[in-house]
Design a protein around this motif. Sequence first.
Motif, PDB file in Angstrom:
ATOM      1  N   LEU A  35      38.576  33.355  43.381  1.00  0.00           N
ATOM      2  CA  LEU A  35      37.387  32.733  42.819  1.00  0.00           C
ATOM      3  C   LEU A  35      37.524  31.211  42.903  1.00  0.00           C
ATOM      4  O   LEU A  35      38.542  30.641  42.500  1.00  0.00           O
ATOM      5  CB  LEU A  35      37.200  33.142  41.360  1.00  0.00           C
ATOM      6  N   CYS A  54      33.250  34.151  45.224  1.00  0.00           N
ATOM      7  CA  CYS A  54      34.281  35.190  45.143  1.00  0.00           C
ATOM      8  C   CYS A  54      34.587  35.662  46.568  1.00  0.00           C
ATOM      9  O   CYS A  54      33.780  36.357  47.193  1.00  0.00           O
ATOM     10  CB  CYS A  54      33.779  36.360  44.300  1.00  0.00           C
ATOM     11  N   CYS A  98      36.157  37.307  38.892  1.00  0.00           N
ATOM     12  CA  CYS A  98      35.284  38.186  39.659  1.00  0.00           C
ATOM     13  C   CYS A  98      36.092  39.338  40.242  1.00  0.00           C
ATOM     14  O   CYS A  98      37.328  39.290  40.301  1.00  0.00           O
ATOM     15  CB  CYS A  98      34.576  37.422  40.782  1.00  0.00           C
ATOM     16  N   SER A 114      40.027  38.634  40.200  1.00  0.00           N
ATOM     17  CA  SER A 114      40.421  37.350  40.760  1.00  0.00           C
ATOM     18  C   SER A 114      41.165  36.487  39.740  1.00  0.00           C
ATOM     19  O   SER A 114      41.298  36.848  38.564  1.00  0.00           O
ATOM     20  CB  SER A 114      39.178  36.587  41.228  1.00  0.00           C
TER      21      SER A 114
END
Length: 354
Positions: A35, A54, A98, A114
Motif C-alpha cells: 500500500l 494497493c 488493503c 498490506s
Amino acid sequence: MQRKKKYKRFASTLGQGLIAVTLSVKEEACRKATLTLKTRRKTVKFTDNVTLDCSINGTFTGLTYHWHKDHQTDWGESRENTITIPFVTESDSGQYRCAAYTSGPYPVAFSCQSNAVKLSIQGLLTATLMRRDQRESVYIGEDVTLVCSIENSYTGWKYRWFKDGYSDRYKSNEHTLTISSLNTSDSGEYQCAAYRDGPYPVFVSTASKALTLSVHERKAELQITSSHTDGRIFEGDEVHLSCNVDGDPVMWKFELYKTGNETPYRVEMKKKFTISPVTLSHSRGYRCRAVKGHLHSRFSDPVQLHVLGLSLENKIRLAISGLVLVVLLIIVAECLWIKAHSTFRSNEAGCTTG
C-alpha cells in the motif's frame, strides 16, 4: 528407554518440519500487497485529495480490493486497486491497509494484508458569515441573502445553516442562503459551516461566528408643512402632509386617513399629500401608513391639522382678487354695451337709407 527417547525427539523434529512446510506453503499462497500513498504534496494538508494505491506483483484481473482503516475491516471496497479520499479532514486520519480478494459469491483472500500507511490531518477551515448587502436594517416583506465564505476560497462543499443553534429549518447546498419575504420570526442568530457530503457527512470547517438578523416592522411618521415659517395654517393656504416610512420603501402606496375613519381619505404612489386650498373643514386629525400587497407599515401617530381663518395676507390677496374681478366685469360690460350700441346705430342708419 533410549530408543523411546530418540523416537520422541525424532517425532518432535518431524512435527516442527511439517509445521514449517505448512507455513511455507501458506506464505507462497499469500501474495504480497503493498500500500502506497499518492499525493501531489510531500505532506498531506487539510482538504487535499488523497489516493491510496494497493499493488500486487504480477498482472491480475477480476479482483476485488478491500480497504481497512484502523479497526474497520469493512471501511471500503472497490474493483480498482486505487481509492481516492476527496477533501481529507481530521476524521480521515488513521492507519490504512488493503488486501485483494477473488470476486464471486464466495470471495477468497488473494493476497496478504498490506503494510500500514499512516495518514495524519489536523485542523479545520474557518467559515465567515455575512450579509450580501450592508443595509443597517431589514424589514418585514424584504429578502435577505446570507453568504458563507471559507478561507482561501475553497469550493466544492455543501453547507449547513444554523438559526439559534438549530439546522432543521434552513438547508442549502450552496454557499448562499436567501430568505424571502422576511417576517419577525426570522430574527435570530445565524451560523454556517461547510461539510463534505457522503454516507457519513464530515464537517470541513468550524461553525462561523453568529450573525444577528433583526427584522423590523416599518414605522410611519406624518409631518405637516405650510408656507408660513411659524407653522400656522390659514384658509386658502396650500398644505403638504408627508408620510415618512422606515427603509424608504419603493413601489409602495401611501394612504392618508382622517382620524376615526377606517377607509383612506387619499391614496398616492408618493409620500406627499397636498391640500390646496385648505378650508376650515380640513381641521381634524390625520394619520398615514405605507402599503404593498398584504404588507403594510404601522400607522403613524395622529397629527392634528389646525386651520385658522383668513390671514391678513390672504385677506389682501382675496380683496385684490375681488377688485380685479370687479374691474374685469366692468370692462366686459362696457365692451358689450359698446358693441350693442354700435349694432343699434348700424341698424338705424340702414333704416334711414331705405
